[in-house]
Design a protein around this motif. Structure first.
Motif, PDB file in Angstrom:
ATOM      1  N   UNK A  44       1.879  10.841   3.735  1.00 51.38           N
ATOM      2  CA  UNK A  44       1.749  10.683   2.286  1.00 51.38           C
ATOM      3  C   UNK A  44       2.002   9.249   1.846  1.00 51.38           C
ATOM      4  N   UNK A  45       1.232   8.817   0.853  1.00 48.99           N
ATOM      5  CA  UNK A  45       1.310   7.435   0.400  1.00 48.99           C
ATOM      6  C   UNK A  45       1.032   7.396  -1.086  1.00 48.99           C
ATOM      7  N   UNK A  46       1.358   6.272  -1.704  1.00 52.07           N
ATOM      8  CA  UNK A  46       1.002   6.058  -3.099  1.00 52.07           C
ATOM      9  C   UNK A  46      -0.466   5.639  -3.136  1.00 52.07           C
ATOM     10  N   UNK A  47      -1.278   6.382  -3.887  1.00 48.69           N
ATOM     11  CA  UNK A  47      -2.703   6.107  -3.934  1.00 48.69           C
ATOM     12  C   UNK A  47      -3.035   5.287  -5.173  1.00 48.69           C
ATOM     13  N   UNK A  48      -3.866   4.268  -4.992  1.00 44.86           N
ATOM     14  CA  UNK A  48      -4.273   3.384  -6.074  1.00 44.86           C
ATOM     15  C   UNK A  48      -5.797   3.345  -6.133  1.00 44.86           C
ATOM     16  N   UNK A  49      -6.347   3.676  -7.284  1.00 45.12           N
ATOM     17  CA  UNK A  49      -7.771   3.493  -7.547  1.00 45.12           C
ATOM     18  C   UNK A  49      -7.876   2.256  -8.414  1.00 45.12           C
ATOM     19  N   UNK A  50      -8.520   1.199  -7.897  1.00 48.56           N
ATOM     20  CA  UNK A  50      -8.376  -0.115  -8.520  1.00 48.56           C
ATOM     21  C   UNK A  50      -9.694  -0.851  -8.664  1.00 48.56           C
ATOM     22  N   UNK A  51      -9.673  -1.840  -9.548  1.00 48.66           N
ATOM     23  CA  UNK A  51     -10.789  -2.766  -9.706  1.00 48.66           C
ATOM     24  C   UNK A  51     -11.077  -3.476  -8.394  1.00 48.66           C
ATOM     25  N   UNK A  52     -12.357  -3.656  -8.085  1.00 50.01           N
ATOM     26  CA  UNK A  52     -12.735  -4.264  -6.818  1.00 50.01           C
ATOM     27  C   UNK A  52     -12.161  -5.642  -6.606  1.00 50.01           C
ATOM     28  N   UNK A  53     -11.981  -6.409  -7.673  1.00 45.51           N
ATOM     29  CA  UNK A  53     -11.452  -7.767  -7.529  1.00 45.51           C
ATOM     30  C   UNK A  53     -10.002  -7.791  -7.093  1.00 45.51           C
ATOM     31  N   UNK A  54      -9.325  -6.647  -7.158  1.00 44.61           N
ATOM     32  CA  UNK A  54      -7.921  -6.565  -6.736  1.00 44.61           C
ATOM     33  C   UNK A  54      -7.767  -6.088  -5.293  1.00 44.61           C
ATOM     34  N   UNK A  55      -8.826  -5.626  -4.670  1.00 48.41           N
ATOM     35  CA  UNK A  55      -8.697  -4.967  -3.382  1.00 48.41           C
ATOM     36  C   UNK A  55      -7.999  -5.836  -2.337  1.00 48.41           C
ATOM     37  N   UNK A  56      -8.461  -7.058  -2.178  1.00 40.69           N
ATOM     38  CA  UNK A  56      -7.882  -7.933  -1.156  1.00 40.69           C
ATOM     39  C   UNK A  56      -6.414  -8.208  -1.433  1.00 40.69           C
ATOM     40  N   UNK A  57      -6.079  -8.482  -2.702  1.00 43.44           N
ATOM     41  CA  UNK A  57      -4.683  -8.781  -3.060  1.00 43.44           C
ATOM     42  C   UNK A  57      -3.786  -7.575  -2.822  1.00 43.44           C
ATOM     43  N   UNK A  58      -4.272  -6.386  -3.128  1.00 44.13           N
ATOM     44  CA  UNK A  58      -3.463  -5.189  -2.921  1.00 44.13           C
ATOM     45  C   UNK A  58      -3.216  -4.939  -1.436  1.00 44.13           C
TER      46      UNK A  58
END
Length: 335
Positions: A48-62
């Motif tokens: 189990x993990x914390x799931x994040x649905x995010x803007x594509x521009x944030x993917x690398x930083x996340x």
């Protein structure tokens, strides 16, 4: 005279760890279809993990900045923000945390009871200096001239899918007003063949399919590509020009009209748990954002709506921990 401050091609080194959530490195994984927009992938069966649905521009930083700085595994799925909003509104996704690149999408269709505005960005014209078209951008007296002439293979994102797409159109319209000799750039430059998913846009430089792209500043920084800094009157980064930005607009297929405004990323927690709150706190207050090329302001994070006390406590604790780590680091350097 070139409108660039000499940004050079460089490797991107991301330093993290002073965000307050210090512990074992988190991990990222494919969650309900990370990857190209509209494609689904199977869950990989991790714990189990914390799931994040995010803007594509944030993917690398996340994945490379936030994940190593928290002790909770993170599962990231990234799309253009309009697609993020649609997936949730249609019940196709149900993440713990949702983050979009335009808080206007929190007004509709998402309409959460609260959210935090936590970072900003700027529209830039990134280019590949290793291609002939990229060199035309670098050598142009006006950055838009080779784009109008069709001498550059240009990439941009779909305005119906993500804010970068319609912000590109805003920038072009504002630029046509800013430069006395410019044609109607919003009509002269865009072509349908230029459209790429946000998560694959800058990757077009590596494949050789494009020479330049309208991108967010962080997208160029994290890939180490040269870019033209546009005037703040047109790059949507400066709150001082909010009135100017608001004179341009775009209507989404849903009928929602989006007006220009300073770029604002927003995030909210949909399913509250200790893990989700811990990740949200680091996500919205972490130093990884500045390291990744995002723009921070003193008032971030700024909250709207009925923010739960648990959220305020979590983010306050995280900021205090970050300040303590920074103070200790400063003392270590001095001594």
């Amino acid at each position: 005279m070139h409108e660039t401050d000499g940004h050079t091609r460089r490797g991107f080194l991301l330093t993290v760890g002073a965000t307050g959530s210090v512990g074992l490195a988190g991990c990222t994984g494919t969650w309900m279809g990370a990857g190209p927009e509209g494609e689904a992938a199977a869950d990989d069966g991790e714990s189990p993990a914390a799931t994040i649905l995010a803007a594509g521009s944030l993917q690398h930083a996340l994945e490379t900045g936030l994940a190593p700085a928290v002790d909770v595994p993170i599962r990231v799925e990234a799309h253009g923000s309009a697609t993020v909003a649609r997936l949730i509104a249609e019940g196709q996704r149900d993440p713990d945390i949702v983050t979009v690149a335009d808080t206007a999408l929190f007004e509709a269709p998402l309409s959460p009871p609260w959210y935090a505005t936590f970072t900003s960005n700027a529209v830039v014209l990134a280019y590949n200096p290793d291609t002939e078209g990229g060199r035309r951008v670098a050598d142009a007296d006006r950055w838009y001239e080779p784009l109008v002439d069709g001498d550059v293979r240009l990439g941009r994102t779909d305005p119906d899918r993500d804010p970068l797409g319609y912000r590109t159109l805003f920038t072009l319209e504002l630029a046509a007003r800013h430069y006395a000799d410019a044609p109607a750039l919003r009509e002269a430059i865009p072509r349908r063949r230029q459209i790429y998913p946000e998560t694959a846009l800058i990757g077009g430089f590596e494949t050789g399919s494009i020479d330049a792209a309208f991108a967010y500043r962080n997208m160029a920084v994290e890939r180490g590509y040269d870019y033209v800094d546009l005037p703040d009157r047109i790059d949507l980064s400066d709150p001082a020009h909010a009135d100017r930005y608001s004179t341009v607009s775009y209507t989404l297929p849903s009928g929602q009209e989006i007006r220009g405004s300073p770029i604002s990323y927003g995030s909210t927690v949909r399913h509250r748990s200790d893990a989700a709150l811990s990740v949200f706190a680091a996500h919205t207050t972490g130093d990884y954002l500045a390291d990744a090329g995002f723009l921070l302001r003193e008032e971030f994070p700024h909250y709207e709506g009925a923010v739960p006390d648990a959220v305020r406590r979590a983010t306050t604790t995280d900021r205090e921990a970050s300040a303590l780590v920074e103070a200790i680091s400063a003392l270590t350097v001095r001594h």
